[in-house]
Design a protein around this motif. Structure first.
Motif, mmCIF file in Angstrom:
data_model
loop_
_atom_site.group_PDB
_atom_site.id
_atom_site.type_symbol
_atom_site.label_atom_id
_atom_site.label_comp_id
_atom_site.label_asym_id
_atom_site.label_seq_id
_atom_site.Cartn_x
_atom_site.Cartn_y
_atom_site.Cartn_z
ATOM 1 N N ALA A 6 0.850 -1.186 0.000
ATOM 2 C CA ALA A 6 0.000 0.000 0.000
ATOM 3 C C ALA A 6 0.882 1.231 0.000
ATOM 4 C CB ALA A 6 -0.927 0.008 1.218
ATOM 5 N N VAL A 7 0.306 2.361 -0.399
ATOM 6 C CA VAL A 7 1.020 3.633 -0.481
ATOM 7 C C VAL A 7 0.596 4.522 0.689
ATOM 8 C CG1 VAL A 7 1.349 5.754 -1.835
ATOM 9 C CG2 VAL A 7 1.190 3.537 -2.999
ATOM 10 N N PHE A 8 1.599 5.155 1.319
ATOM 11 C CA PHE A 8 1.350 6.293 2.202
ATOM 12 C C PHE A 8 1.552 7.533 1.350
ATOM 13 C CE2 PHE A 8 2.901 9.779 4.811
ATOM 14 C CZ PHE A 8 2.033 9.789 5.889
ATOM 15 N N ARG A 9 0.473 8.221 1.042
ATOM 16 C CA ARG A 9 0.578 9.351 0.123
ATOM 17 C C ARG A 9 1.089 10.600 0.835
ATOM 18 N NH1 ARG A 9 -3.790 9.267 -4.687
ATOM 19 N NH2 ARG A 9 -2.870 11.323 -4.906
ATOM 20 N N PRO A 10 1.943 11.374 0.189
ATOM 21 C CA PRO A 10 2.522 12.552 0.838
ATOM 22 C C PRO A 10 1.557 13.718 0.971
ATOM 23 C CG PRO A 10 3.296 12.405 -1.421
ATOM 24 C CD PRO A 10 2.514 11.152 -1.149
ATOM 25 N N GLN A 11 0.323 13.549 0.510
ATOM 26 C CA GLN A 11 -0.698 14.552 0.822
ATOM 27 C C GLN A 11 -1.023 14.546 2.322
ATOM 28 O OE1 GLN A 11 -0.890 12.540 -1.838
ATOM 29 N NE2 GLN A 11 -0.867 13.992 -3.546
ATOM 30 N N LEU A 12 -0.641 13.456 2.990
ATOM 31 C CA LEU A 12 -0.743 13.397 4.447
ATOM 32 C C LEU A 12 0.482 14.059 5.062
ATOM 33 C CD1 LEU A 12 -1.857 9.670 4.790
ATOM 34 C CD2 LEU A 12 -3.280 11.673 5.302
ATOM 35 N N PRO A 13 0.342 14.739 6.197
ATOM 36 C CA PRO A 13 1.508 15.352 6.828
ATOM 37 C C PRO A 13 2.483 14.282 7.313
ATOM 38 C CG PRO A 13 -0.391 15.494 8.279
ATOM 39 C CD PRO A 13 -0.900 14.996 6.952
ATOM 40 N N PRO A 14 3.780 14.566 7.306
ATOM 41 C CA PRO A 14 4.756 13.536 7.656
ATOM 42 C C PRO A 14 4.588 12.982 9.061
ATOM 43 C CG PRO A 14 5.809 15.689 7.362
ATOM 44 C CD PRO A 14 4.423 15.817 6.860
ATOM 45 N N GLU A 15 4.017 13.762 9.971
ATOM 46 C CA GLU A 15 3.836 13.249 11.324
ATOM 47 C C GLU A 15 2.790 12.128 11.397
ATOM 48 O OE1 GLU A 15 1.674 17.327 11.128
ATOM 49 O OE2 GLU A 15 3.539 16.412 10.382
ATOM 50 N N ARG A 16 2.032 11.928 10.317
ATOM 51 C CA ARG A 16 1.081 10.809 10.283
ATOM 52 C C ARG A 16 1.763 9.489 9.922
ATOM 53 N NH1 ARG A 16 -4.374 11.626 9.320
ATOM 54 N NH2 ARG A 16 -4.513 9.352 9.619
ATOM 55 N N LEU A 17 2.986 9.548 9.419
ATOM 56 C CA LEU A 17 3.629 8.349 8.887
ATOM 57 C C LEU A 17 3.825 7.272 9.951
ATOM 58 C CD1 LEU A 17 5.049 6.714 6.693
ATOM 59 C CD2 LEU A 17 7.124 8.049 7.129
ATOM 60 N N ARG A 18 4.202 7.673 11.154
ATOM 61 C CA ARG A 18 4.550 6.657 12.145
ATOM 62 C C ARG A 18 3.378 5.716 12.444
ATOM 63 N NH1 ARG A 18 8.263 7.290 17.538
ATOM 64 N NH2 ARG A 18 8.245 5.074 18.086
ATOM 65 N N SER A 19 2.206 6.260 12.645
ATOM 66 C CA SER A 19 1.066 5.404 12.987
ATOM 67 C C SER A 19 0.719 4.471 11.834
ATOM 68 C CB SER A 19 -0.143 6.248 13.384
ATOM 69 O OG SER A 19 -0.631 7.006 12.284
ATOM 70 N N VAL A 20 0.834 4.967 10.602
ATOM 71 C CA VAL A 20 0.523 4.127 9.444
ATOM 72 C C VAL A 20 1.571 3.030 9.280
ATOM 73 C CG1 VAL A 20 0.246 4.103 6.936
ATOM 74 C CG2 VAL A 20 -0.728 5.974 8.277
ATOM 75 N N ALA A 21 2.862 3.388 9.440
ATOM 76 C CA ALA A 21 3.929 2.403 9.289
ATOM 77 C C ALA A 21 3.846 1.330 10.370
ATOM 78 C CB ALA A 21 5.283 3.095 9.331
ATOM 79 N N GLU A 22 3.620 1.730 11.596
ATOM 80 C CA GLU A 22 3.537 0.755 12.675
ATOM 81 C C GLU A 22 2.335 -0.166 12.495
ATOM 82 O OE1 GLU A 22 5.831 3.160 16.275
ATOM 83 O OE2 GLU A 22 3.635 3.210 16.179
ATOM 84 N N LEU A 23 1.209 0.380 12.046
ATOM 85 C CA LEU A 23 0.046 -0.461 11.800
ATOM 86 C C LEU A 23 0.313 -1.418 10.646
ATOM 87 C CD1 LEU A 23 -3.627 0.499 11.993
ATOM 88 C CD2 LEU A 23 -2.841 -0.764 9.996
ATOM 89 N N ALA A 24 0.992 -0.934 9.591
ATOM 90 C CA ALA A 24 1.334 -1.808 8.467
ATOM 91 C C ALA A 24 2.201 -2.965 8.934
ATOM 92 C CB ALA A 24 2.048 -1.008 7.382
ATOM 93 N N ASP A 25 3.163 -2.696 9.790
ATOM 94 C CA ASP A 25 4.053 -3.722 10.320
ATOM 95 C C ASP A 25 3.263 -4.731 11.153
ATOM 96 O OD1 ASP A 25 6.766 -4.573 10.326
ATOM 97 O OD2 ASP A 25 6.969 -3.919 12.411
ATOM 98 N N ASP A 26 2.427 -4.228 12.028
ATOM 99 C CA ASP A 26 1.664 -5.090 12.932
ATOM 100 C C ASP A 26 0.605 -5.915 12.205
ATOM 101 O OD1 ASP A 26 3.145 -4.062 15.021
ATOM 102 O OD2 ASP A 26 1.601 -2.630 15.638
ATOM 103 N N SER A 27 0.060 -5.366 11.136
ATOM 104 C CA SER A 27 -1.039 -6.047 10.442
ATOM 105 C C SER A 27 -0.562 -7.077 9.432
ATOM 106 C CB SER A 27 -1.929 -5.018 9.737
ATOM 107 O OG SER A 27 -1.219 -4.369 8.691
ATOM 108 N N GLY A 28 0.739 -7.126 9.181
ATOM 109 C CA GLY A 28 1.271 -8.105 8.248
ATOM 110 C C GLY A 28 1.377 -7.643 6.813
ATOM 111 N N LEU A 29 1.180 -6.344 6.547
ATOM 112 C CA LEU A 29 1.351 -5.844 5.182
ATOM 113 C C LEU A 29 2.773 -6.128 4.708
ATOM 114 C CD1 LEU A 29 -0.220 -4.120 3.005
ATOM 115 C CD2 LEU A 29 1.105 -2.173 3.845
ATOM 116 N N GLN A 30 2.905 -6.520 3.444
ATOM 117 C CA GLN A 30 4.223 -6.858 2.919
ATOM 118 C C GLN A 30 5.085 -5.616 2.683
ATOM 119 O OE1 GLN A 30 4.026 -9.603 -0.480
ATOM 120 N NE2 GLN A 30 1.993 -10.219 0.203
ATOM 121 N N GLU A 31 4.492 -4.599 2.043
ATOM 122 C CA GLU A 31 5.274 -3.434 1.639
ATOM 123 C C GLU A 31 4.473 -2.153 1.849
ATOM 124 O OE1 GLU A 31 6.480 -3.888 -2.419
ATOM 125 O OE2 GLU A 31 7.364 -5.878 -2.094
ATOM 126 N N LEU A 32 5.155 -1.103 2.291
ATOM 127 C CA LEU A 32 4.589 0.241 2.347
ATOM 128 C C LEU A 32 5.442 1.123 1.462
ATOM 129 C CD1 LEU A 32 2.456 2.078 3.773
ATOM 130 C CD2 LEU A 32 4.281 2.706 5.368
#
Length: 291
Positions: A6-32
């Protein structure tokens, strides 16, 4: 199995990245995957942060615009990421949006020549070679990395046009295609990439094709998808993007895989209301259907 991300789009502020990345890791997503779009967020800085916040997640940057970067710097940063987080970073380079490159005084007269020179030099440096070259754009005098990667590092080319797709086959280890690519476009891209591989005598080497798939889910999915395609002038392209539930999205993923894509990266619309929910949807609902 089709690789999924999945893509983390840069239209989101960079401070949102951590929660999305950690959830991706925890949920088993292959690639961000992250973008270095002008003038939103830096590629290397966000990739490094996402890798540091996670344990197993692969993190891609799609893509680094080569007009903005000296190839030695690209090699140093890529090598550092791979030594700190072995096997997890994915790096793609490309022309960049030419209007943006013009805004910063970096527009190349021959983007294809620049990309070819950058790819050849970058891959050589990442192999640990000592390089002297005098090209039209890339000039290196006795340059070698003191800390090259300890394992081979694939470099992808993010490209669209026929000349650039052939170049990807000649000089890159994989190809990244934009969300404006439908299944017919993937087939055409694969043919052009293979022409380049054949011309360079690289047909025995693996060459993955990664494609973004514009994806919307939820009660307003169809309207959000249609609005984004219209804004991009792509509303008349058949079978582009997907809106619906997990089974509908999985069918679209399988169509791209059957056309020649090795990995499909779900790209939310720019107005996706729940980025964390989108990642969870990709990992827990769509991914089991495309194994």
């Amino acid at each position: 199995m089709t690789g999924l991300g999945a893509v983390f789009r840069p239209q989101l502020p960079p401070e949102r990245l951590r929660s999305v990345a950690e959830l991706a890791d925890d949920s088993g997503l292959q690639e961000l995957w992250l973008w270095e779009d002008c003038f939103l967020e830096g590629g290397i800085s966000t990739v490094a942060a996402a890798l540091a916040w996670t344990e197993r997640l692969k993190v891609g940057i799609g893509l680094l615009p080569v007009p903005l970067r000296n190839v030695a710097v690209t090699a140093m940063e890529t090598a550092a990421l791979h030594r700190m987080f072995p096997g997890r970073p994915i790096v793609a380079v490309g022309h960049g949006v030419q209007d943006w490159m013009g805004q910063v005084g970096a527009r190349a007269a021959s983007p294809v020549t620049l990309l070819r020179e950058h790819l050849l030099a970058l891959r050589a440096l990442l192999r640990g070679e000592r390089l002297t070259t005098t090209g039209r754009y890339v000039r290196l005098d006795d340059v070698a990395l003191d800390w090259p990667p300890t394992t081979p590092v694939p470099v992808l080319a993010g490209v669209t046009g026929p000349r650039s797709l052939r170049l990807a086959g000649e000089a890159a280890d994989g190809t990244l295609l934009t969300a404006s690519t439908n299944a017919d476009g993937v087939r055409a891209a694969r043919r052009l990439v293979d022409e380049g591989r054949e011309a360079a005598g690289r047909t025995a080497e693996p060459h993955e094709i990664v494609v973004y798939l514009l994806t919307a889910t939820g009660p307003d999915a169809a309207s959000r998808l249609r609005a984004e395609l219209t804004a991009e002038g792509l509303e008349s392209v058949p079978d582009l993007g997907v809106a619906g539930d997990a089974e509908t999205v999985a069918k679209a993923v399988r169509r791209l895989a059957e056309a020649g894509a090795d990995r499909v990266i779900l790209q939310p619309t720019g107005d996706e209301p729940d980025p964390e929910g989108f990642v969870r949807f990709a990992a827990q609902e769509v991914e089991p259907l495309v194994r």
